[in-house]
Design a protein around this motif. Structure first.
Motif, PDB file in Angstrom:
ATOM      1  N   LEU A 155      59.942   6.134  30.378  1.00  0.00           N
ATOM      2  CA  LEU A 155      60.631   5.754  31.605  1.00  0.00           C
ATOM      3  C   LEU A 155      59.959   6.486  32.768  1.00  0.00           C
ATOM      4  CD1 LEU A 155      63.119   6.733  29.349  1.00  0.00           C
ATOM      5  CD2 LEU A 155      64.270   5.091  30.815  1.00  0.00           C
ATOM      6  N   SER A 156      59.465   5.739  33.721  1.00  0.00           N
ATOM      7  CA  SER A 156      58.805   6.321  34.884  1.00  0.00           C
ATOM      8  C   SER A 156      59.475   5.820  36.154  1.00  0.00           C
ATOM      9  CB  SER A 156      57.317   5.945  34.893  1.00  0.00           C
ATOM     10  OG  SER A 156      56.700   6.370  36.099  1.00  0.00           O
ATOM     11  N   LYS A 157      60.174   6.729  36.834  1.00  0.00           N
ATOM     12  CA  LYS A 157      60.782   6.397  38.128  1.00  0.00           C
ATOM     13  C   LYS A 157      59.990   7.102  39.219  1.00  0.00           C
ATOM     14  CE  LYS A 157      65.598   5.425  36.849  1.00  0.00           C
ATOM     15  NZ  LYS A 157      67.038   5.744  37.071  1.00  0.00           N
ATOM     16  N   GLN A 158      59.265   6.317  39.989  1.00  0.00           N
ATOM     17  CA  GLN A 158      58.488   6.862  41.083  1.00  0.00           C
ATOM     18  C   GLN A 158      59.389   7.106  42.300  1.00  0.00           C
ATOM     19  OE1 GLN A 158      55.176   7.758  40.940  1.00  0.00           O
ATOM     20  NE2 GLN A 158      55.462   7.364  38.742  1.00  0.00           N
ATOM     21  N   PRO A 159      58.944   7.913  43.258  1.00  0.00           N
ATOM     22  CA  PRO A 159      59.735   8.110  44.473  1.00  0.00           C
ATOM     23  C   PRO A 159      60.092   6.769  45.119  1.00  0.00           C
ATOM     24  CG  PRO A 159      57.926   9.674  44.413  1.00  0.00           C
ATOM     25  CD  PRO A 159      57.711   8.733  43.259  1.00  0.00           C
ATOM     26  N   GLY A 160      61.354   6.630  45.491  1.00  0.00           N
ATOM     27  CA  GLY A 160      61.820   5.384  46.082  1.00  0.00           C
ATOM     28  C   GLY A 160      62.435   4.422  45.091  1.00  0.00           C
ATOM     29  N   ALA A 161      62.393   4.752  43.791  1.00  0.00           N
ATOM     30  CA  ALA A 161      63.029   3.880  42.792  1.00  0.00           C
ATOM     31  C   ALA A 161      64.539   3.893  43.025  1.00  0.00           C
ATOM     32  CB  ALA A 161      62.701   4.356  41.387  1.00  0.00           C
ATOM     33  N   SER A 162      65.083   2.759  43.385  1.00  0.00           N
ATOM     34  CA  SER A 162      66.496   2.712  43.752  1.00  0.00           C
ATOM     35  C   SER A 162      67.401   2.305  42.597  1.00  0.00           C
ATOM     36  CB  SER A 162      66.703   1.726  44.910  1.00  0.00           C
ATOM     37  OG  SER A 162      66.278   0.424  44.538  1.00  0.00           O
ATOM     38  N   GLN A 163      66.815   1.759  41.541  1.00  0.00           N
ATOM     39  CA  GLN A 163      67.635   1.218  40.454  1.00  0.00           C
ATOM     40  C   GLN A 163      68.268   2.332  39.621  1.00  0.00           C
ATOM     41  OE1 GLN A 163      65.694  -1.705  38.044  1.00  0.00           O
ATOM     42  NE2 GLN A 163      67.337  -1.822  36.566  1.00  0.00           N
ATOM     43  N   LYS A 190      57.435  -1.946  42.132  1.00  0.00           N
ATOM     44  CA  LYS A 190      56.786  -1.262  40.999  1.00  0.00           C
ATOM     45  C   LYS A 190      57.048   0.241  41.022  1.00  0.00           C
ATOM     46  CE  LYS A 190      53.226  -4.682  40.031  1.00  0.00           C
ATOM     47  NZ  LYS A 190      51.796  -4.945  39.791  1.00  0.00           N
ATOM     48  N   THR A 191      58.327   0.599  41.093  1.00  0.00           N
ATOM     49  CA  THR A 191      58.688   2.020  41.082  1.00  0.00           C
ATOM     50  C   THR A 191      59.377   2.450  39.793  1.00  0.00           C
ATOM     51  OG1 THR A 191      60.758   1.492  42.225  1.00  0.00           O
ATOM     52  CG2 THR A 191      58.885   2.177  43.592  1.00  0.00           C
ATOM     53  N   PHE A 192      59.804   1.487  38.948  1.00  0.00           N
ATOM     54  CA  PHE A 192      60.507   1.846  37.723  1.00  0.00           C
ATOM     55  C   PHE A 192      59.873   1.100  36.554  1.00  0.00           C
ATOM     56  CE2 PHE A 192      64.962   1.983  35.499  1.00  0.00           C
ATOM     57  CZ  PHE A 192      64.453   2.873  34.573  1.00  0.00           C
ATOM     58  N   PHE A 193      59.108   1.847  35.741  1.00  0.00           N
ATOM     59  CA  PHE A 193      58.399   1.287  34.588  1.00  0.00           C
ATOM     60  C   PHE A 193      59.065   1.732  33.299  1.00  0.00           C
ATOM     61  CE2 PHE A 193      55.336   1.857  31.142  1.00  0.00           C
ATOM     62  CZ  PHE A 193      54.733   0.608  31.080  1.00  0.00           C
ATOM     63  N   GLN A 194      59.146   0.803  32.327  1.00  0.00           N
ATOM     64  CA  GLN A 194      59.654   1.137  31.002  1.00  0.00           C
ATOM     65  C   GLN A 194      58.808   0.453  29.938  1.00  0.00           C
ATOM     66  OE1 GLN A 194      64.005   1.371  30.248  1.00  0.00           O
ATOM     67  NE2 GLN A 194      64.223   0.250  32.173  1.00  0.00           N
ATOM     68  N   ASP A 195      58.652   1.135  28.822  1.00  0.00           N
ATOM     69  CA  ASP A 195      58.013   0.547  27.653  1.00  0.00           C
ATOM     70  C   ASP A 195      58.496   1.337  26.438  1.00  0.00           C
ATOM     71  OD1 ASP A 195      56.455  -1.098  26.085  1.00  0.00           O
ATOM     72  OD2 ASP A 195      54.551  -0.582  27.040  1.00  0.00           O
ATOM     73  N   SER A 196      58.352   0.765  25.246  1.00  0.00           N
ATOM     74  CA  SER A 196      58.869   1.452  24.064  1.00  0.00           C
ATOM     75  C   SER A 196      58.091   1.071  22.821  1.00  0.00           C
ATOM     76  CB  SER A 196      60.359   1.114  23.859  1.00  0.00           C
ATOM     77  OG  SER A 196      60.542  -0.263  23.633  1.00  0.00           O
ATOM     78  N   PRO A 209      50.218  -1.397  29.167  1.00  0.00           N
ATOM     79  CA  PRO A 209      51.537  -1.567  28.549  1.00  0.00           C
ATOM     80  C   PRO A 209      51.490  -2.497  27.342  1.00  0.00           C
ATOM     81  CG  PRO A 209      51.379  -2.857  30.555  1.00  0.00           C
ATOM     82  CD  PRO A 209      50.128  -2.040  30.483  1.00  0.00           C
ATOM     83  N   SER A 210      52.518  -2.393  26.508  1.00  0.00           N
ATOM     84  CA  SER A 210      52.660  -3.342  25.399  1.00  0.00           C
ATOM     85  C   SER A 210      53.160  -4.680  25.929  1.00  0.00           C
ATOM     86  CB  SER A 210      53.646  -2.783  24.366  1.00  0.00           C
ATOM     87  OG  SER A 210      54.976  -2.864  24.870  1.00  0.00           O
ATOM     88  N   ASP A 211      53.375  -5.618  25.037  1.00  0.00           N
ATOM     89  CA  ASP A 211      53.849  -6.939  25.447  1.00  0.00           C
ATOM     90  C   ASP A 211      55.229  -6.881  26.081  1.00  0.00           C
ATOM     91  OD1 ASP A 211      51.536  -8.064  24.498  1.00  0.00           O
ATOM     92  OD2 ASP A 211      52.394  -8.697  22.577  1.00  0.00           O
ATOM     93  N   HIS A 212      56.016  -5.853  25.740  1.00  0.00           N
ATOM     94  CA  HIS A 212      57.352  -5.769  26.333  1.00  0.00           C
ATOM     95  C   HIS A 212      57.460  -4.660  27.380  1.00  0.00           C
ATOM     96  CE1 HIS A 212      57.250  -3.635  22.416  1.00  0.00           C
ATOM     97  NE2 HIS A 212      57.848  -2.675  23.068  1.00  0.00           N
ATOM     98  N   GLY A 213      56.356  -4.014  27.733  1.00  0.00           N
ATOM     99  CA  GLY A 213      56.363  -3.071  28.837  1.00  0.00           C
ATOM    100  C   GLY A 213      56.535  -3.806  30.151  1.00  0.00           C
ATOM    101  N   ARG A 214      57.255  -3.194  31.096  1.00  0.00           N
ATOM    102  CA  ARG A 214      57.549  -3.945  32.328  1.00  0.00           C
ATOM    103  C   ARG A 214      57.970  -3.008  33.459  1.00  0.00           C
ATOM    104  NH1 ARG A 214      61.846  -3.352  29.262  1.00  0.00           N
ATOM    105  NH2 ARG A 214      63.951  -3.272  30.131  1.00  0.00           N
ATOM    106  N   TYR A 215      57.793  -3.488  34.666  1.00  0.00           N
ATOM    107  CA  TYR A 215      58.445  -2.900  35.833  1.00  0.00           C
ATOM    108  C   TYR A 215      59.763  -3.643  36.027  1.00  0.00           C
ATOM    109  CZ  TYR A 215      54.230  -0.344  37.136  1.00  0.00           C
ATOM    110  OH  TYR A 215      53.178   0.517  37.141  1.00  0.00           O
ATOM    111  N   THR A 216      60.849  -2.911  36.055  1.00  0.00           N
ATOM    112  CA  THR A 216      62.141  -3.573  36.246  1.00  0.00           C
ATOM    113  C   THR A 216      62.334  -4.010  37.693  1.00  0.00           C
ATOM    114  OG1 THR A 216      63.253  -1.459  36.641  1.00  0.00           O
ATOM    115  CG2 THR A 216      63.159  -2.250  34.367  1.00  0.00           C
ATOM    116  N   ASP A 217      61.464  -3.521  38.582  1.00  0.00           N
ATOM    117  CA  ASP A 217      61.464  -3.949  39.986  1.00  0.00           C
ATOM    118  C   ASP A 217      60.043  -4.394  40.334  1.00  0.00           C
ATOM    119  OD1 ASP A 217      60.391  -1.454  39.650  1.00  0.00           O
ATOM    120  OD2 ASP A 217      61.257  -0.599  41.472  1.00  0.00           O
ATOM    121  N   PRO A 218      59.636  -5.598  39.929  1.00  0.00           N
ATOM    122  CA  PRO A 218      58.234  -6.011  40.052  1.00  0.00           C
ATOM    123  C   PRO A 218      57.701  -6.035  41.474  1.00  0.00           C
ATOM    124  CG  PRO A 218      59.658  -7.868  39.456  1.00  0.00           C
ATOM    125  CD  PRO A 218      60.479  -6.628  39.315  1.00  0.00           C
ATOM    126  N   ASP A 219      58.562  -6.096  42.476  1.00  0.00           N
ATOM    127  CA  ASP A 219      58.078  -6.121  43.863  1.00  0.00           C
ATOM    128  C   ASP A 219      57.587  -4.749  44.312  1.00  0.00           C
ATOM    129  OD1 ASP A 219      58.643  -8.822  44.088  1.00  0.00           O
ATOM    130  OD2 ASP A 219      60.670  -8.468  44.848  1.00  0.00           O
TER     131      ASP A 219
END
Length: 269
Positions: free
Chosen positions: A101-109, A56-62, A44-54
């Motif tokens: 935007l990557s939402k894996q199975p179980g991503a609740s957000q 790790k089901t929802f990843f975003q970067d741009s 990921p880039s410096d601003h890429g992140r998992y919005t649910d770090p525990d």
């Protein structure tokens, strides 16, 4: 591969602010985009992140198209730019930026209801997003739109997606978003299930949002943003996505044409 954008597609985009284009991208393009997304998640880039770090089901970067060859190739050589030109009715198309935007199975957000354009440094009507999933998207996890909201004449203040709070620094004259999710029956909401190769195209002021992913399949998406003839660069008081180029950028109030926002298509070649 040339894509035929029908009069019906153009009418739907103008009326509703969102349209589905079936079979727009070949398997070759989907495979290339998938490789780019996999690389982006791994590096990921410096601003890429998992919005649910525990979980790790929802990843975003741009804004990674300069460093990820698969995305750069998509920008300059895929049918996306012609799709944008046809729906915007523009004689030129600039590329603004990419968003994974990557939402894996179980991503609740949930992705909160929002417009894309208030987050961007762009004024003008000629602004669209192309939302391309590389996985099948079930109806229950599909992106949703408030039909016709791009014609309301309103810009809504950006929110912090994790909390729903208003972001500091944004234009206080913009409207406060109504509670669409709490009053869904009051709004004409559109959504479509998608197969790989289908894409959604929507205006920069169309309200949209999405549920979490409670299906057994991932929902990986490359979202790209494009501008047309009347788009100009507008420096915002709040955070901008993409950020203002550090050099060789456009002047405030000027056309976007520059290395950071390249012209990727012109009528007549």
């Amino acid at each position: 591969m040339m894509i035929d954008i029908s009069p019906h597609d153009k009418e739907a985009f103008a009326r509703d602010g969102a349209v589905i284009i079936r079979g727009a991208f070949s398997r070759q393009w989907l495979d290339s985009v998938e490789q780019g997304i996999d690389y982006n998640i791994a590096f990921p880039s410096d601003h890429g992140r998992y919005t649910d770090p525990d979980t790790k089901t929802f990843f975003q970067d741009s804004d990674n198209w300069r460093r990820i060859e698969h995305f750069q190739n998509f920008v300059f050589h895929s049918p996306a730019k012609e799709i944008a030109a046809a729906l915007l009715g523009s004689s030129k198309i600039n590329f603004l930026h990419d968003h994974v935007l990557s939402k894996q199975p179980g991503a609740s957000q949930r992705t909160l209801w929002h417009q894309d354009q208030p987050y961007s440094p762009v004024d003008g009507r000629d602004f669209c997003t192309i939302w391309l999933p590389i996985d099948p998207v079930a109806n229950e996890t599909a992106l949703e739109f408030v039909a016709g909201s791009h014609r309301w004449g309103k810009w809504f203040r950006p929110q912090v997606f994790a909390t729903g709070e208003l972001r500091p620094g944004d234009n206080e004259q913009w409207d406060i978003l109504p509670d669409i999710e709490g009053h869904r029956g009051d709004y004409p909401i559109l959504r479509w299930a998608l197969e790989p190769g289908d894409c959604l195209v929507f205006h920069g002021l169309t309200l949209h949002g999405a549920a979490g992913n409670f299906t057994p399949l991932p929902r990986r998406v490359l979202s790209t943003r494009w501008t047309g003839d009347d788009a100009i660069f507008r420096r915002r008081s709040g955070k901008m996505s993409p950020p203002e180029p550090s050099r060789d950028g456009p002047k405030n109030g000027g056309v976007l044409d520059c290395p950071s926002f390249p012209v990727v298509w012109r009528a007549g070649g």
